[in-house]
Design an enzyme around this catalytic site. Structure first.
Site, PDB file in Angstrom:
ATOM      1  N   LYS A  27      -3.944   1.326   3.602  1.00 53.54           N
ATOM      2  CA  LYS A  27      -3.985   0.167   4.500  1.00 53.54           C
ATOM      3  C   LYS A  27      -4.043   0.564   5.979  1.00 53.54           C
ATOM      4  O   LYS A  27      -4.613  -0.184   6.784  1.00 53.54           O
ATOM      5  CB  LYS A  27      -2.801  -0.764   4.227  1.00 53.54           C
ATOM      6  CG  LYS A  27      -2.691  -1.214   2.760  1.00 53.54           C
ATOM      7  CD  LYS A  27      -3.970  -1.840   2.203  1.00 53.54           C
ATOM      8  CE  LYS A  27      -3.910  -2.016   0.697  1.00 53.54           C
ATOM      9  NZ  LYS A  27      -5.201  -2.376   0.094  1.00 53.54           N
TER      10      LYS A  27
ATOM     11  N   GLU B  17       3.242  -4.944  11.554  1.00 52.80           N
ATOM     12  CA  GLU B  17       2.400  -6.086  11.933  1.00 52.80           C
ATOM     13  C   GLU B  17       3.281  -7.208  12.431  1.00 52.80           C
ATOM     14  O   GLU B  17       4.405  -7.373  11.943  1.00 52.80           O
ATOM     15  CB  GLU B  17       1.627  -6.606  10.701  1.00 52.80           C
ATOM     16  CG  GLU B  17       0.397  -5.837  10.327  1.00 52.80           C
ATOM     17  CD  GLU B  17      -0.341  -6.483   9.146  1.00 52.80           C
ATOM     18  OE1 GLU B  17       0.111  -7.519   8.640  1.00 52.80           O
ATOM     19  OE2 GLU B  17      -1.377  -5.929   8.753  1.00 52.80           O
TER      20      GLU B  17
ATOM     21  N   ARG C 227     -12.914  -4.851  -5.960  1.00 47.97           N
ATOM     22  CA  ARG C 227     -13.133  -5.115  -7.392  1.00 47.97           C
ATOM     23  C   ARG C 227     -13.590  -6.558  -7.574  1.00 47.97           C
ATOM     24  O   ARG C 227     -13.587  -7.336  -6.629  1.00 47.97           O
ATOM     25  CB  ARG C 227     -11.809  -4.935  -8.144  1.00 47.97           C
ATOM     26  CG  ARG C 227     -10.743  -5.887  -7.597  1.00 47.97           C
ATOM     27  CD  ARG C 227      -9.551  -6.079  -8.496  1.00 47.97           C
ATOM     28  NE  ARG C 227      -8.725  -7.179  -8.026  1.00 47.97           N
ATOM     29  CZ  ARG C 227      -7.776  -7.094  -7.112  1.00 47.97           C
ATOM     30  NH1 ARG C 227      -7.524  -5.934  -6.527  1.00 47.97           N
ATOM     31  NH2 ARG C 227      -7.088  -8.170  -6.752  1.00 47.97           N
TER      32      ARG C 227
END
Ligand code: MV4
Length: 502
Positions: free
Chosen positions: A116, A200, A292
């Site tokens: 990430k 964040e 995906r």
């Protein structure tokens, strides 16, 4: 040209993928664990091979066994479905090295988006808005404190190796900060073997809106609009819909273009999803990319009119996408409900067991993606998803009415399930008004869970009533052989009804 596809998955998604293969004239190879000998995907496939014991680690995650089956059966491609090996960069690479087509993105795209922190950096470089926070991993606690005070509380500390809600920690106040960082790091280390974390700003009442992407080898990258996925429980989506009630044409255009830029930044190939978090001011930020096919892909298929699995295979074959962005439009409205073998009245406890009876809803505007049958035992080893029910209507209202009708028709006995709970969501005012965010289920807790016992008692009563009715019919064909003195309580009840009718 792909002639035979090995589907490295189970359950509804394995059947879903095989259905498109069948339509395309492609042979299918199923793989199964010892717990799945009687599973639908084994029956549906043209040939199937056991790959190991029930635990996923030893079967559906067993790369060597799956590659060996692909070679033995002569499969020229592998479709990973979702979950299991679908976002495993090493598996994508292994397929390539073995000369087998992986129906999905490159190992590079998977690992870049899987980490990430790397994903955030890549997005920033591509001009994609990310949630305000740190760019690099936290190494120095005083530096972290400085950054946090700059962005302001509350903040989220997230594991770089996490995602999908795993490895996140909310820090509300300055006093919790140092302990929060340390705990997040130690949790990340034990869960993922990597203690990298980043920070964040915490978005208070977010919407989860994601964009479907398709990208081919020729460099065409396009989006198939959004899916609203804010109705979640413990980071498990419950209901998805498209279009999003929150969306405006202008916001859709900007988010769609941003999603395309995000996919291009990793040279993406195949089907993928860009997840955004959207705040009440309609500001949107990149959250993560799912590399995906997703569980909720059918709502997009219905409203955009594209078979995503067929396009995945088409792209994996090296062909260009046969349409352009300008050709795509959203027609009507689609909703998907996920039906689980779980008990909503007992903290959604999984309920593996035998399906005694199942009546599947059909009719105009209803799609059913499932895999269970009467007498089938849902194993305890895997996700307890029974099926996905998708409704379509020309308007959101029609789509909701149709979903309510379909849920009403849907009957499962043998295992407790979430049908009643989903029916309740379909009549919740906030849902009907399209005014909801990720706090929907907790906010509507009282409405969703009141009359806990009534639900099951009414259902039991209905089953008994049906059975009396059934016996009634039998008696009409064959006069009762029992004497008036014999009989159970409900046979007596049935007899009384006969007497009354005379
Ligand atoms: C967040 C957030 C608020 N602020 N990040 C949860 C899943 C994972 N993809 C990221 N998640 C969140 N990240 C910041 N900076 C709130 C969530 C979140 C959430 C996001 C989407 C859907 C449901 C959610 C439920 C709880 C928290």
């Amino acid at each position: 040209m792909i002639k035979k596809v090995l589907v490295a998955n189970r359950g509804e998604i394995a059947v879903r993928v095989m259905r498109s293969c069948r339509e395309m004239g492609i042979f299918t190879v199923g793989v199964y664990s010892e717990a799945d000998r009687n599973a639908m995907h084994v029956r549906y496939s043209d040939e199937a091979y056991c790959i190991g014991p029930p635990p996923s680690r030893e079967s559906y995650l067993n790369i060597d066994a799956i590659i060996a089956v692909a070679k033995r059966s002569g499969a020229d491609a592998i479709h990973p479905g979702y979950g299991f090996l679908s976002e495993n960069a090493a598996f994508s690479q292994r397929c390539k090295d073995e000369g087998i087509i992986f129906i999905g993105p490159s190992a590079y795209a998977i690992s870049t988006m899987g980490d990430k922190i790397t994903a955030r950096k890549t997005m920033i470089a591509a001009g994609v808005p990310v949630v305000p926070g740190t760019t690099d991993k936290i190494t120095d606690e005083t530096e972290a404190q400085r950054v946090i005070e700059e962005i302001g509380f509350p903040v989220m500390i997230k594991a770089s190796a996490g995602g999908g809600g795993k490895g996140m920690r909310l820090v509300k106040r300055k006093e919790e900060m140092i302990a929060g960082i340390r705990r997040a790091k130690s949790e990340a280390l034990s869960a993922f073997g990597d203690d990298s974390v980043y920070i964040e700003k915490y978005i208070e009442s977010p919407h989860h809106i994601e964009f479907q992407i398709l990208a081919d080898r020729q460099g065409n990258t396009l989006h198939l609009f959004e899916r609203e996925c804010s109705i979640q429980r413990r980071h498990q989506k419950v209901i998805e819909e498209t279009p999003s009630p929150l969306m405006t044409p202008e916001l859709r255009k900007r988010m769609g273009e941003t999603a395309v830029a995000a996919a291009k930044a990793v040279n993406y190939e195949g089907a993928g999803t860009i997840e955004f978090i959207v705040n009440d001011d309609l500001e949107f930020f990149f959250l993560e990319m799912n590399t995906r096919l997703q569980v909720e892909h059918p709502v997009t298929e219905r409203v955009v009119g594209v078979d995503l699995v067929k396009e995945q295979i088409n792209i994996a074959n090296g062909n260009p996408i046969p349409f352009r962005q300008e050709n795509l439009k959203q027609t009507g409205h689609a909703i998907q409900c996920r039906i689980y073998a779980e008990d909503p009245d007992n903290n959604f406890m999984p309920q593996p067991g035998v399906i005694k009876h199942i009546t599947v809803p059909l009719g105009l505007g209803v799609r059913y993606d499932g895999y269970v049958y009467e007498g089938y035992e849902i194993p305890m080893y895997y996700d307890p998803l029974i099926s996905k029910l998708i409704s379509w209507g020309t308007t959101r209202e029609e789509s909701i009415a149709r979903m309510r009708r379909a849920l009403y028709e849907y009957k499962i006995t043998g295992v407790k399930n979430s049908i009643k709970f989903l029916e309740r969501i379909m009549e919740t005012p906030d849902f009907l008004e399209g005014k909801y965010n990720t706090h929907f289920i907790e906010k509507n807790n009282n409405f969703l869970f009141r009359n806990k016992l009534c639900g099951t008692e009414c259902e039991d009563m209905a089953i008994i009533t049906c059975f009396i009715d059934y016996l009634d019919k039998l008696e009409k064909i064959q006069p009762p052989a029992y004497s008036d003195e014999l009989g159970s309580t409900w046979k007596d009840f049935g007899r009384k009804r006969n007497v009354l009718r005379l």
